[in-house]
Design an enzyme around this catalytic site. Structure first.
Site, PDB file in Angstrom:
ATOM      1  CB  SER A 173      -0.943   0.011   1.196  1.00  0.00           C
ATOM      2  OG  SER A 173      -0.209  -0.037   2.388  1.00  0.00           O
ATOM      3  CG  HIS A 215      -1.228   3.361   5.381  1.00  0.00           C
ATOM      4  ND1 HIS A 215      -2.548   3.007   5.326  1.00  0.00           N
ATOM      5  CD2 HIS A 215      -0.584   2.494   4.585  1.00  0.00           C
ATOM      6  CE1 HIS A 215      -2.693   1.953   4.526  1.00  0.00           C
ATOM      7  NE2 HIS A 215      -1.512   1.621   4.071  1.00  0.00           N
ATOM      8  CG  ASP A 241      -5.388   4.438   5.836  1.00  0.00           C
ATOM      9  OD1 ASP A 241      -5.506   4.076   4.662  1.00  0.00           O
ATOM     10  OD2 ASP A 241      -4.297   4.557   6.414  1.00  0.00           O
TER      11      ASP A 241
END
Lengths: 167, 180
Positions: free
Chosen positions: B57, B96, B123
């Site tokens: 990701s 992230h 998210d």
């Protein structure tokens, strides 16, 4: 004499040590680069500006961003992540940072750019404080190395103001 | 008869000494690994100072199998930083980037929204049901350094446990049979 295991062990240890040394040298060499990036940011239009049903202000705007980040690239640079954030203070929050646009720059050839775009992420306040609000637009960048330490820095542009009325 | 008993005694003591030395050297290896890990925890202030990237990701910045070094300082979280966070009810931590920050005036508490560079949306879908923001306590650390490929060792070991047992067995055998 030396057994097969001992020789294999010595070779693997030695090569891993060399790789580790080369990686840390490559990361260290980034320190000798003193970048001098430039950026211009203009808000060309407020597309709309309204209060959501839950009471939070939301604004949509169009941006002109031009920047030259070529000097950030060294031989140990894998990519530069660049993003534009609106930053402002409200009575409730000491700092609000809202990312409006971002991009991944894969190589030095793409590091000098001009882009005309509306905000990629929603510009929503926590509350209803955006009318007539003065805010900064900050161009942040994160340099991701091929190996080693990551770098980050920014250019702050001040003196932007949101409209006084919803539209 | 006396000298036979004596030599038997000496052989036995050598044997015991060897076993003891091996036990000590095995213990040294285990404890030094533990010391390095705990030492890193102290220095970085993060409960897991090194994490392996498990998903794509954050590509092309971080690929699966890359290793990240974390640091947890007192400084508040800011937009653009790459953080590792735990969601309640999820076991695996996520790496992230922070895209939105709201920091309270009075308490200094932060509301943080994250997004993977390679993901289309933010998210909120990954968070617990109804959760809109991450707070400070969800965040385990921020990534400060990066090493490619090394994490594949752990990925292979967790996905193919047989290799792990083989490796541990072989290492154990080596330690036990080594003469010096």
């Amino acid at each position: 004499m030396h057994s097969f295991g001992q020789r294999a062990n010595a070779i693997i240890t030695f090569s891993l040590t060399i790789v580790a040394v080369i990686c840390s040298l490559a990361s260290f060499s980034d320190n000798f680069n003193t970048p001098s990036p430039t950026a211009e940011i203009e808000v060309s239009n407020f597309n709309w500006f309204q209060k959501q049903r839950n009471g939070n202000d939301e604004v949509s705007l169009t941006l002109n961003i031009s920047a030259d980040l070529q000097s950030l690239f060294t031989w140990n640079t894998k990519q530069v992540f660049v993003f534009l954030a609106a930053e402002y203070e409200t009575p409730q929050n000491a700092l609000n940072q809202i990312s409006l646009w971002d991009a991944i720059i894969p190589s030095k050839e793409h590091a000098k750019f001009w882009i005309h775009t509306s905000n990629k992420y929603r510009f929503i306040d926590q509350g209803s404080n955006l009318r007539g609000k003065e805010y900064n637009l900050t161009l942040h960048w994160h340099v991701m190395p091929k190996t080693g330490k990551m770098f980050a820095d920014k250019i702050v542009k001040t003196g932007y103001r949101l409209p006084e009325e919803y539209r | 008869m006396g000298w036979i008993g004596e030599s038997l005694e000496s052989i036995r003591s050598i044997h015991i000494r060897q076993v003891l030395t091996q036990a000590v050297s095995l213990g040294m290896i285990v404890t030094s690994a533990l010391i390095i890990w705990k030492g890193l925890m102290c220095v970085t202030g993060s409960e897991s100072p090194v994490v392996v990237v498990l998903s794509g990701s954050m590509e092309p910045g971080f690929k699966r199998g890359d290793i990240l070094f974390l640091h947890m300082s007192k400084e508040p979280i800011r937009a653009g930083e790459i953080v590792v966070f735990n969601i309640d009810g999820r076991e695996i931590p996520i790496v992230h980037r922070v895209i939105k920050v709201h920091e309270r005036q009075d308490t200094g508490e932060v509301d943080v929204l994250t997004k993977g560079d390679n993901n289309f949306g933010d998210d909120r879908l990954l968070y617990a049901h109804g959760q809109l923001w991450l707070q400070q306590h969800h965040i385990m650390g921020r990534a400060v350094g990066f090493l490619p490929y090394v994490g594949w060792v752990t990925i292979i070991m967790t996905e193919k446990p047989i290799i792990k047992y083989l490796l541990i067995g072989a290492l154990g055998l080596l330690v036990i049979t080594s003469k010096e």
